[in-house]
Write an enzyme that holds these catalytic residues in place. Sequence first.
Site, PDB file in Angstrom:
ATOM      1  N   LEU A  73       0.800  -1.221   0.000  1.00 32.26           N
ATOM      2  CA  LEU A  73       0.000   0.000   0.000  1.00 32.26           C
ATOM      3  C   LEU A  73       0.835   1.275   0.000  1.00 32.26           C
ATOM      4  O   LEU A  73       0.307   2.370   0.189  1.00 32.26           O
ATOM      5  CB  LEU A  73      -0.977  -0.013   1.181  1.00 32.26           C
ATOM      6  CG  LEU A  73      -1.941  -1.210   1.176  1.00 32.26           C
ATOM      7  CD1 LEU A  73      -2.843  -1.177   2.398  1.00 32.26           C
ATOM      8  CD2 LEU A  73      -2.754  -1.275  -0.097  1.00 32.26           C
ATOM      9  N   CYS A  74       2.133   1.153  -0.217  1.00 33.45           N
ATOM     10  CA  CYS A  74       2.993   2.341  -0.311  1.00 33.45           C
ATOM     11  C   CYS A  74       2.837   2.994  -1.678  1.00 33.45           C
ATOM     12  O   CYS A  74       2.735   2.311  -2.695  1.00 33.45           O
ATOM     13  CB  CYS A  74       4.463   1.965  -0.108  1.00 33.45           C
ATOM     14  SG  CYS A  74       4.905   1.695   1.594  1.00 33.45           S
ATOM     15  N   GLU A 111      10.354   4.174   3.172  1.00 38.54           N
ATOM     16  CA  GLU A 111      11.531   4.135   2.301  1.00 38.54           C
ATOM     17  C   GLU A 111      12.810   4.102   3.129  1.00 38.54           C
ATOM     18  O   GLU A 111      13.741   3.346   2.817  1.00 38.54           O
ATOM     19  CB  GLU A 111      11.510   5.324   1.345  1.00 38.54           C
ATOM     20  CG  GLU A 111      10.484   5.211   0.235  1.00 38.54           C
ATOM     21  CD  GLU A 111       9.025   5.345   0.679  1.00 38.54           C
ATOM     22  OE1 GLU A 111       8.141   4.957  -0.092  1.00 38.54           O
ATOM     23  OE2 GLU A 111       8.760   5.834   1.802  1.00 38.54           O
ATOM     24  N   ASP A 125      23.867 -11.299   3.714  1.00 40.51           N
ATOM     25  CA  ASP A 125      24.070 -12.116   2.517  1.00 40.51           C
ATOM     26  C   ASP A 125      25.546 -12.222   2.147  1.00 40.51           C
ATOM     27  O   ASP A 125      26.041 -13.307   1.837  1.00 40.51           O
ATOM     28  CB  ASP A 125      23.279 -11.537   1.348  1.00 40.51           C
ATOM     29  CG  ASP A 125      23.478 -12.339   0.079  1.00 40.51           C
ATOM     30  OD1 ASP A 125      23.262 -13.571   0.117  1.00 40.51           O
ATOM     31  OD2 ASP A 125      23.857 -11.744  -0.944  1.00 40.51           O
TER      32      ASP A 125
END
Length: 160
Positions: A73-74, A111, A125
Amino acid sequence: MLTHLDSQGRANMVDVTEKAVTSREATAEAVVRMRPETLQLIQDGGHPKGDVFAVARIAGIQAAKRTHELIPLCHPLLLTSVKVELQAEAPDAVRIRARCRLAGQTGVEMEALTAASVAALTIYDMCKAVDRGMLIEQVQLLEKLGGKSGHYRKEEEGQA
């Protein structure tokens, strides 16, 4: 009131059409805890995959720009600035701070949070081959400026 729910409780994107364009800024952070040897490897530039901080910084910037594709919903935003800073904190941590800015009709908290989170995930990672026990923690909004709700700053520990 949850702004992403309509009167029947269904999820929807908030209509910002009538909101004024204002300057908005948000800063978020994440911390990656690791073995001291892993942090030393990063700091010495000896990681076989390359410059861990540089790759994490780029990943965070890229993630901020694509937040609307990750969080349903951004709104897609025209960010005017994304800064991702990484700081080694001896003996065993990296602190990531992400700041996003724009002139727009909705805030940039998601963000900034996404940038910090993805930068932390990128460190994980890149380093998982040498340290699978890393911990990503303290993903949080530190400060938000602009918009109808005004200024928010996370209080330091111990403050009232």
